[in-house]
Write a protein that holds these residues in place. Structure first.
Motif, PDB file in Angstrom:
ATOM      1  N   VAL A 207     -71.799 -27.194  37.861  1.00 55.82           N
ATOM      2  CA  VAL A 207     -71.919 -27.631  36.474  1.00 55.82           C
ATOM      3  C   VAL A 207     -72.218 -26.389  35.640  1.00 55.82           C
ATOM      4  O   VAL A 207     -73.186 -25.679  35.899  1.00 55.82           O
ATOM      5  CB  VAL A 207     -73.065 -28.655  36.304  1.00 55.82           C
ATOM      6  N   PHE A 208     -71.364 -26.119  34.654  1.00 53.40           N
ATOM      7  CA  PHE A 208     -71.442 -24.859  33.910  1.00 53.40           C
ATOM      8  C   PHE A 208     -71.101 -25.150  32.452  1.00 53.40           C
ATOM      9  O   PHE A 208     -69.951 -25.458  32.127  1.00 53.40           O
ATOM     10  CB  PHE A 208     -70.461 -23.873  34.547  1.00 53.40           C
ATOM     11  N   VAL A 209     -72.107 -25.108  31.565  1.00 53.05           N
ATOM     12  CA  VAL A 209     -71.911 -25.401  30.145  1.00 53.05           C
ATOM     13  C   VAL A 209     -72.395 -24.211  29.324  1.00 53.05           C
ATOM     14  O   VAL A 209     -73.514 -23.728  29.534  1.00 53.05           O
ATOM     15  CB  VAL A 209     -72.689 -26.665  29.705  1.00 53.05           C
ATOM     16  N   THR A 210     -71.564 -23.736  28.402  1.00 57.08           N
ATOM     17  CA  THR A 210     -71.995 -22.690  27.476  1.00 57.08           C
ATOM     18  C   THR A 210     -71.793 -23.195  26.046  1.00 57.08           C
ATOM     19  O   THR A 210     -70.760 -23.788  25.720  1.00 57.08           O
ATOM     20  CB  THR A 210     -71.211 -21.375  27.660  1.00 57.08           C
ATOM     21  N   VAL A 211     -72.798 -22.974  25.213  1.00 58.20           N
ATOM     22  CA  VAL A 211     -72.747 -23.363  23.807  1.00 58.20           C
ATOM     23  C   VAL A 211     -73.167 -22.158  22.980  1.00 58.20           C
ATOM     24  O   VAL A 211     -74.207 -21.548  23.244  1.00 58.20           O
ATOM     25  CB  VAL A 211     -73.679 -24.557  23.502  1.00 58.20           C
ATOM     26  N   SER A 212     -72.364 -21.799  21.980  1.00 58.49           N
ATOM     27  CA  SER A 212     -72.706 -20.695  21.089  1.00 58.49           C
ATOM     28  C   SER A 212     -72.658 -21.161  19.645  1.00 58.49           C
ATOM     29  O   SER A 212     -71.943 -22.112  19.305  1.00 58.49           O
ATOM     30  CB  SER A 212     -71.753 -19.514  21.291  1.00 58.49           C
ATOM     31  N   GLY A 213     -73.440 -20.481  18.810  1.00 61.25           N
ATOM     32  CA  GLY A 213     -73.475 -20.825  17.390  1.00 61.25           C
ATOM     33  C   GLY A 213     -74.596 -20.097  16.691  1.00 61.25           C
ATOM     34  O   GLY A 213     -75.199 -19.167  17.234  1.00 61.25           O
ATOM     35  N   MET A 214     -74.878 -20.541  15.482  1.00 66.18           N
ATOM     36  CA  MET A 214     -75.902 -19.889  14.663  1.00 66.18           C
ATOM     37  C   MET A 214     -77.230 -20.625  14.787  1.00 66.18           C
ATOM     38  O   MET A 214     -77.291 -21.847  14.760  1.00 66.18           O
ATOM     39  CB  MET A 214     -75.462 -19.852  13.202  1.00 66.18           C
ATOM     40  N   ARG A 215     -78.279 -19.833  14.931  1.00 68.53           N
ATOM     41  CA  ARG A 215     -79.630 -20.375  14.966  1.00 68.53           C
ATOM     42  C   ARG A 215     -80.559 -19.364  14.301  1.00 68.53           C
ATOM     43  O   ARG A 215     -80.646 -18.222  14.745  1.00 68.53           O
ATOM     44  CB  ARG A 215     -80.077 -20.647  16.400  1.00 68.53           C
ATOM     45  N   GLY A 216     -81.204 -19.781  13.227  1.00 70.91           N
ATOM     46  CA  GLY A 216     -82.118 -18.880  12.532  1.00 70.91           C
ATOM     47  C   GLY A 216     -81.446 -17.634  11.993  1.00 70.91           C
ATOM     48  O   GLY A 216     -82.054 -16.559  11.940  1.00 70.91           O
ATOM     49  N   GLY A 217     -80.176 -17.760  11.620  1.00 69.61           N
ATOM     50  CA  GLY A 217     -79.452 -16.629  11.056  1.00 69.61           C
ATOM     51  C   GLY A 217     -78.834 -15.687  12.070  1.00 69.61           C
ATOM     52  O   GLY A 217     -78.199 -14.694  11.683  1.00 69.61           O
ATOM     53  N   SER A 218     -78.981 -15.968  13.366  1.00 72.40           N
ATOM     54  CA  SER A 218     -78.403 -15.120  14.414  1.00 72.40           C
ATOM     55  C   SER A 218     -77.393 -15.890  15.251  1.00 72.40           C
ATOM     56  O   SER A 218     -77.531 -17.107  15.440  1.00 72.40           O
ATOM     57  CB  SER A 218     -79.506 -14.584  15.339  1.00 72.40           C
ATOM     58  N   LEU A 219     -76.365 -15.188  15.742  1.00 71.88           N
ATOM     59  CA  LEU A 219     -75.399 -15.779  16.658  1.00 71.88           C
ATOM     60  C   LEU A 219     -75.974 -15.728  18.070  1.00 71.88           C
ATOM     61  O   LEU A 219     -76.264 -14.648  18.595  1.00 71.88           O
ATOM     62  CB  LEU A 219     -74.077 -15.012  16.602  1.00 71.88           C
ATOM     63  N   VAL A 220     -76.186 -16.902  18.685  1.00 70.21           N
ATOM     64  CA  VAL A 220     -76.800 -16.965  20.017  1.00 70.21           C
ATOM     65  C   VAL A 220     -75.988 -17.882  20.925  1.00 70.21           C
ATOM     66  O   VAL A 220     -75.154 -18.663  20.472  1.00 70.21           O
ATOM     67  CB  VAL A 220     -78.264 -17.464  19.946  1.00 70.21           C
ATOM     68  N   GLN A 221     -76.260 -17.770  22.228  1.00 71.27           N
ATOM     69  CA  GLN A 221     -75.580 -18.592  23.226  1.00 71.27           C
ATOM     70  C   GLN A 221     -76.597 -19.176  24.197  1.00 71.27           C
ATOM     71  O   GLN A 221     -77.546 -18.507  24.597  1.00 71.27           O
ATOM     72  CB  GLN A 221     -74.562 -17.760  24.005  1.00 71.27           C
ATOM     73  N   GLU A 222     -76.410 -20.438  24.553  1.00 73.78           N
ATOM     74  CA  GLU A 222     -77.226 -21.102  25.575  1.00 73.78           C
ATOM     75  C   GLU A 222     -76.326 -21.478  26.739  1.00 73.78           C
ATOM     76  O   GLU A 222     -75.174 -21.900  26.534  1.00 73.78           O
ATOM     77  CB  GLU A 222     -77.875 -22.368  25.013  1.00 73.78           C
ATOM     78  N   VAL A 223     -76.845 -21.341  27.953  1.00 77.10           N
ATOM     79  CA  VAL A 223     -76.069 -21.647  29.163  1.00 77.10           C
ATOM     80  C   VAL A 223     -76.861 -22.587  30.062  1.00 77.10           C
ATOM     81  O   VAL A 223     -78.069 -22.415  30.240  1.00 77.10           O
ATOM     82  CB  VAL A 223     -75.732 -20.360  29.944  1.00 77.10           C
ATOM     83  N   PHE A 224     -76.183 -23.578  30.598  1.00 81.65           N
ATOM     84  CA  PHE A 224     -76.738 -24.458  31.628  1.00 81.65           C
ATOM     85  C   PHE A 224     -75.822 -24.347  32.836  1.00 81.65           C
ATOM     86  O   PHE A 224     -74.627 -24.681  32.738  1.00 81.65           O
ATOM     87  CB  PHE A 224     -76.791 -25.909  31.131  1.00 81.65           C
TER      88      PHE A 224
END
Length: 364
Positions: A275-292
């Motif tokens: 199981v491999f999920v990546t989500v990227s976007g803006m948070r607090g004015g910065s471009l970030v990525q979260e991975v599970f």
């Protein structure tokens, strides 16, 4: 809760054992195969031989039940959902079929009971994870969902063994794939979009297959730039399936292909689910990525071995039913997978199968 479990195959038997063992469910397993039902005698559940393709026979069998869990082949989903509505039962299933899910959503409109399809691994758990990660962003750019149920020890040219339904496998290889590209919902071609990645030092490929997104395209429409789901396999598998389905034109003769695979491709209990999920976007004015990223392995217990796909699929639908029983999901109408809170799922006694898996810390 009185539960009618339709289907006594590998997944159905695992569901029956989990629910019966919990002590909170009165389970009656229904199947047209007396031989399959006989395997459940040691579990202590009630069994009933029913022609599950006969709507009238099914309706008679479902009277008096509270909830239906449908673990039958995907092509029976619409029929069973209609019968469940008529019998006044809540309905849960494992279908990955897009058309079936849309019809079940229509059936659920105004219903006094609940209808929750797609409660397995993908669609199912993968959508719960993706939606959970997406909620933490101010704005979404890309949501990528990747899932694979793979043999631990591949030995043939396809680098694949049968770990679940052949019908479901070929269905997802042949139908259009919903996705969002540059903010627009599109129908991508199955087996296209080939990509490669490594996880824990092992090389994999991923490509478009149908159904894995569940209802996320609808839920995230207008909020995400790109959203897609791809099935994970070992490198080379996609090209050989393209040859079989397109060059040899077995896409138009799917029964022949299914028969070939059943006769020539051994099933295995020794598998692994990625199981491999990546989500990227803006948070607090910065471009970030979260991975599970997780790997779930087969249970090699000699007395009662379970494949990883049995564990993950059964855990998904049992957790959904259990959360519903506990009042943590809507009581009526259509329920989307993404209405399940990931923390609640992982804390559930059945959902813990995913929590106890090995988390992958690094991805190349």
């Amino acid at each position: 809760m009185k539960v009618a479990l339709l289907g006594a195959g590998h997944i159905g038997q695992t569901i029956a054992r989990l629910l019966q063992g919990s002590g909170d469910y009165q389970v009656t397993v229904m199947d047209k195969s007396a031989a399959a039902l006989a395997k459940l005698e040691p579990v202590g559940v009630k069994t009933l031989v029913v022609d599950t393709e006969d709507a009238k026979a099914l309706f008679a069998a479902l009277k008096g039940q509270e909830t239906v869990i449908n673990a039958l082949p995907y092509h029976l989903a619409i029929t069973v959902a209609h019968v469940a509505l008529e019998a006044g039962c809540n309905y849960f299933d494992l279908t990955e079929d897009v058309a079936a899910t849309k019809e079940i959503k229509r059936i659920a409109e105004g219903a006094k009971t609940a209808f929750m399809p797609q409660c397995g691994l993908a669609p199912g758990f993968i959508g719960i994870v993706a939606h959970h990660l997406a909620k933490s962003f101010d704005s979404l750019h890309d949501v990528k969902m990747r899932v694979g149920a793979l043999p631990a020890f591949p030995t043939n040219a396809l680098k694949y063994n049968l770990t679940w339904s052949v019908d479901g496998l070929i269905n997802e290889y042949c139908h259009p794939c919903e996705s969002i590209h540059d903010g627009e919902t599109i129908a991508a071609l199955p087996l296209e979009g080939l990509e490669h990645f490594s996880l824990d030092g092992t090389e994999y490929e991923a490509f478009n297959t149908s159904g894995g997104l569940g209802t996320l395209c609808e839920t995230l429409a207008g909020r995400v730039r790109n959203l897609d789901y791809k099935t994970v396999r070992y490198p080379g598998h996609r090209d050989l399936m393209m040859m079989l389905l397109h060059d040899l034109q077995l896409k138009s003769d799917q029964e022949t292909l299914k028969n070939i695979m059943r006769k020539s491709m051994p099933a295995t209990m020794q598998d692994v689910v990625l199981v491999f999920v990546t989500v990227s976007g803006m948070r607090g004015g910065s471009l970030v990525q979260e991975v599970f990223a997780r790997k779930i392995f087969a249970d090699r217990d000699e007395a009662a071995p379970l494949s990883a796909i049995q564990i993950t699929t059964a855990a998904g639908i049992c957790a959904a039913v259990d959360l519903f029983r506990e009042g943590k999901l809507p009581r009526a109408g259509f329920i989307r997978q993404e209405q399940v809170e990931l923390p609640a799922f992982l804390a559930n006694r059945f959902g813990k199968a995913y929590q106890q898996s090995r988390q992958v810390e690094s991805i190349g």
